[in-house]
Design a protein around this motif. Structure first.
Motif, PDB file in Angstrom:
ATOM      1  N   ALA A  71      26.736 -44.386  33.831  1.00  0.00           N
ATOM      2  CA  ALA A  71      27.256 -45.723  34.076  1.00  0.00           C
ATOM      3  C   ALA A  71      27.111 -46.593  32.840  1.00  0.00           C
ATOM      4  O   ALA A  71      27.964 -47.436  32.557  1.00  0.00           O
ATOM      5  CB  ALA A  71      26.533 -46.349  35.270  1.00  0.00           C
ATOM      6  N   ALA A  72      26.042 -46.378  32.085  1.00  0.00           N
ATOM      7  CA  ALA A  72      25.853 -47.141  30.842  1.00  0.00           C
ATOM      8  C   ALA A  72      26.959 -46.815  29.837  1.00  0.00           C
ATOM      9  O   ALA A  72      27.423 -47.696  29.100  1.00  0.00           O
ATOM     10  CB  ALA A  72      24.483 -46.836  30.246  1.00  0.00           C
ATOM     11  N   ASP A  73      27.396 -45.559  29.793  1.00  0.00           N
ATOM     12  CA  ASP A  73      28.494 -45.181  28.898  1.00  0.00           C
ATOM     13  C   ASP A  73      29.780 -45.895  29.302  1.00  0.00           C
ATOM     14  O   ASP A  73      30.548 -46.359  28.436  1.00  0.00           O
ATOM     15  CB  ASP A  73      28.714 -43.665  28.937  1.00  0.00           C
ATOM     16  CG  ASP A  73      27.552 -42.878  28.362  1.00  0.00           C
ATOM     17  OD1 ASP A  73      26.885 -43.387  27.447  1.00  0.00           O
ATOM     18  OD2 ASP A  73      27.303 -41.758  28.852  1.00  0.00           O
ATOM     19  N   LEU A  74      30.043 -45.971  30.609  1.00  0.00           N
ATOM     20  CA  LEU A  74      31.232 -46.686  31.069  1.00  0.00           C
ATOM     21  C   LEU A  74      31.163 -48.156  30.693  1.00  0.00           C
ATOM     22  O   LEU A  74      32.153 -48.747  30.258  1.00  0.00           O
ATOM     23  CB  LEU A  74      31.374 -46.552  32.587  1.00  0.00           C
ATOM     24  CG  LEU A  74      31.779 -45.179  33.138  1.00  0.00           C
ATOM     25  CD1 LEU A  74      31.796 -45.228  34.661  1.00  0.00           C
ATOM     26  CD2 LEU A  74      33.142 -44.744  32.614  1.00  0.00           C
ATOM     27  N   ALA A  75      29.983 -48.760  30.859  1.00  0.00           N
ATOM     28  CA  ALA A  75      29.819 -50.173  30.513  1.00  0.00           C
ATOM     29  C   ALA A  75      30.061 -50.397  29.023  1.00  0.00           C
ATOM     30  O   ALA A  75      30.689 -51.387  28.620  1.00  0.00           O
ATOM     31  CB  ALA A  75      28.421 -50.655  30.907  1.00  0.00           C
ATOM     32  N   ALA A  76      29.587 -49.462  28.196  1.00  0.00           N
ATOM     33  CA  ALA A  76      29.787 -49.585  26.746  1.00  0.00           C
ATOM     34  C   ALA A  76      31.256 -49.420  26.367  1.00  0.00           C
ATOM     35  O   ALA A  76      31.699 -49.925  25.328  1.00  0.00           O
ATOM     36  CB  ALA A  76      28.935 -48.556  26.018  1.00  0.00           C
ATOM     37  N   GLY A  77      32.022 -48.717  27.213  1.00  0.00           N
ATOM     38  CA  GLY A  77      33.433 -48.470  26.917  1.00  0.00           C
ATOM     39  C   GLY A  77      34.393 -49.453  27.553  1.00  0.00           C
ATOM     40  O   GLY A  77      35.612 -49.284  27.455  1.00  0.00           O
ATOM     41  N   LEU A  78      33.878 -50.500  28.197  1.00  0.00           N
ATOM     42  CA  LEU A  78      34.748 -51.490  28.820  1.00  0.00           C
ATOM     43  C   LEU A  78      35.697 -52.098  27.791  1.00  0.00           C
ATOM     44  O   LEU A  78      35.301 -52.414  26.665  1.00  0.00           O
ATOM     45  CB  LEU A  78      33.922 -52.597  29.465  1.00  0.00           C
ATOM     46  CG  LEU A  78      33.215 -52.238  30.777  1.00  0.00           C
ATOM     47  CD1 LEU A  78      32.182 -53.297  31.133  1.00  0.00           C
ATOM     48  CD2 LEU A  78      34.227 -52.083  31.907  1.00  0.00           C
ATOM     49  N   MET A  79      36.945 -52.277  28.187  1.00  0.00           N
ATOM     50  CA  MET A  79      37.980 -52.771  27.276  1.00  0.00           C
ATOM     51  C   MET A  79      38.468 -54.140  27.748  1.00  0.00           C
ATOM     52  O   MET A  79      38.717 -54.350  28.936  1.00  0.00           O
ATOM     53  CB  MET A  79      39.146 -51.780  27.254  1.00  0.00           C
ATOM     54  CG  MET A  79      40.265 -52.154  26.341  1.00  0.00           C
ATOM     55  SD  MET A  79      41.514 -50.832  26.307  1.00  0.00           S
ATOM     56  CE  MET A  79      42.661 -51.542  25.124  1.00  0.00           C
ATOM     57  N   ALA A  80      38.581 -55.075  26.831  1.00  0.00           N
ATOM     58  CA  ALA A  80      39.084 -56.400  27.175  1.00  0.00           C
ATOM     59  C   ALA A  80      40.535 -56.307  27.647  1.00  0.00           C
ATOM     60  O   ALA A  80      41.368 -55.661  27.014  1.00  0.00           O
ATOM     61  CB  ALA A  80      38.981 -57.330  25.973  1.00  0.00           C
ATOM     62  N   ALA A  81      40.828 -56.934  28.784  1.00  0.00           N
ATOM     63  CA  ALA A  81      42.186 -56.924  29.328  1.00  0.00           C
ATOM     64  C   ALA A  81      43.033 -57.954  28.593  1.00  0.00           C
ATOM     65  O   ALA A  81      42.699 -59.142  28.608  1.00  0.00           O
ATOM     66  CB  ALA A  81      42.153 -57.233  30.821  1.00  0.00           C
ATOM     67  N   PRO A  82      44.110 -57.534  27.935  1.00  0.00           N
ATOM     68  CA  PRO A  82      44.907 -58.485  27.158  1.00  0.00           C
ATOM     69  C   PRO A  82      45.588 -59.524  28.041  1.00  0.00           C
ATOM     70  O   PRO A  82      46.065 -59.210  29.130  1.00  0.00           O
ATOM     71  CB  PRO A  82      45.941 -57.586  26.461  1.00  0.00           C
ATOM     72  CG  PRO A  82      45.994 -56.335  27.273  1.00  0.00           C
ATOM     73  CD  PRO A  82      44.635 -56.158  27.852  1.00  0.00           C
ATOM     74  N   GLY A  83      45.566 -60.766  27.585  1.00  0.00           N
ATOM     75  CA  GLY A  83      46.278 -61.829  28.291  1.00  0.00           C
ATOM     76  C   GLY A  83      45.448 -62.574  29.309  1.00  0.00           C
ATOM     77  O   GLY A  83      45.933 -63.530  29.925  1.00  0.00           O
ATOM     78  N   LEU A  84      44.170 -62.159  29.509  1.00  0.00           N
ATOM     79  CA  LEU A  84      43.309 -62.852  30.469  1.00  0.00           C
ATOM     80  C   LEU A  84      41.889 -62.832  29.926  1.00  0.00           C
ATOM     81  O   LEU A  84      41.324 -61.766  29.688  1.00  0.00           O
ATOM     82  CB  LEU A  84      43.362 -62.169  31.833  1.00  0.00           C
ATOM     83  CG  LEU A  84      42.639 -62.894  32.978  1.00  0.00           C
ATOM     84  CD1 LEU A  84      43.285 -64.255  33.252  1.00  0.00           C
ATOM     85  CD2 LEU A  84      42.655 -62.054  34.249  1.00  0.00           C
TER      86      LEU A  84
END
Length: 300
Positions: free
Chosen positions: A88-101
């Motif tokens: 789960a920590a790997d997923l959190a580190a890989g979170l991507m900013a959603a463009p436009g919001l």
């Protein structure tokens, strides 16, 4: 850090949003719609999302976490999938900013690329981690029924392997587009006796391709009614899925994650195959998983 967060599961055919208390994980409000990926163009995603959850955002202070096919190339923006094993920590580190919001984040999903196995997942990884957290467990086997069912194996707080099975999609194709399924097309009711006959047929030594055709031959000569054919086809396919996955993983207990009528069918099949079942709703698993990712994200 806001005391609240917005958790969104956005798939091909539906949108589910939850306003969540970060500390307790309690759902404070929710909203659902049928506006899945197919209903929107890429430019419409941020506007649609804001229209649905804008009242919860407190001028953008409440973060939004999105999982599911929304992060695919067909969705809002492609979030590259991580290789397993992953935590789960790997997923959190890989979170991507959603463009436009602003202050909105897309979960990356997972992939397997090996010579003997290539597979992809978006959304179910969040539910699997969430279900394990609710069970206060770090290892186990999860089954997530659906159009493309997922079997997910976790060990030591890491998702180590998974398999996608096209049971739901194949059921629809066989029932509505083949000769064996033809008598059942106008009959919507589920027939449990037909389903249990299908489970037994799933053990046929000639395999599922023959067992599926028995929907036709049993209808002609062995008393399988038109009303029971849909259940029979479902039993063959789900039974074959359960038997193959139980043989592969050999776990005696399976965490069944879902909230549809499919859960009862998979429970019947798993218990028929000698397994035990712990059920967790997909909403609860999603909220638990996204809250865990959000908290890890906030610590970075």
């Amino acid at each position: 850090m806001s005391e609240r967060l917005i958790a969104i599961d956005w798939g091909t055919s539906n949108f589910r949003a939850f306003l969540v208390d970060r500390a307790s994980g309690e759902c404070l409000d929710s909203h659902r719609s049928d506006a899945g990926l197919r209903a929107l163009s890429s430019e419409e995603f941020p506007h649609y999302c804001l229209a649905q959850v804008g009242a919860w955002r407190e001028d953008g202070r409440v973060p939004v976490y999105l999982s599911g096919m929304v992060g695919s190339a067909r969705g809002w923006c492609e979030a590259p999938q991580l290789d397993v094993p992953a935590s789960a920590a790997d997923l959190a580190a890989g979170l991507m900013a959603a463009p436009g919001l602003s202050n909105a984040w897309i979960v990356p999903g997972l992939k397997i690329v090996r010579d003997d196995h290539v597979d992809v997942m978006r959304g179910e990884e969040v539910q699997a981690f969430g279900a394990m957290a609710l069970r206060e467990a770090t290892s186990g086997l999860c089954c997530l029924p659906g159009t493309h069912s997922k079997w997910v194996h976790l060990e030591g707080e890491r998702l180590t392997d998974f398999t996608t099975v096209m049971t739901g999609e194949l059921f629809h194709a066989v029932r509505f587009h083949t000769l064996p399924g033809e008598p059942s097309r106008e009959r919507a009711a589920f027939d449990e006796a037909g389903f249990r006959q299908g489970l037994q047929a799933a053990t046929h030594p000639d395999g599922p391709l023959h067992a599926l055709f028995e929907a036709r031959s049993r209808h002609l000569y062995a008393g399988l009614s038109a009303e029971a054919i849909g259940g029979f086809i479902s039993g063959v396919l789900i039974g074959n899925e359960v038997l193959s996955q139980r043989k592969r993983w050999r776990d005696t207990s399976v965490t069944l994650i879902g909230s549809t009528s499919l859960n009862s069918l998979y429970r019947m099949a798993l218990e028929w195959a000698g397994g035990s079942v712990i059920e967790i709703s997909s909403d609860d698993a999603t909220l638990s998983g996204l809250c865990a990712l959000a908290n890890r994200h906030g610590e970075r």
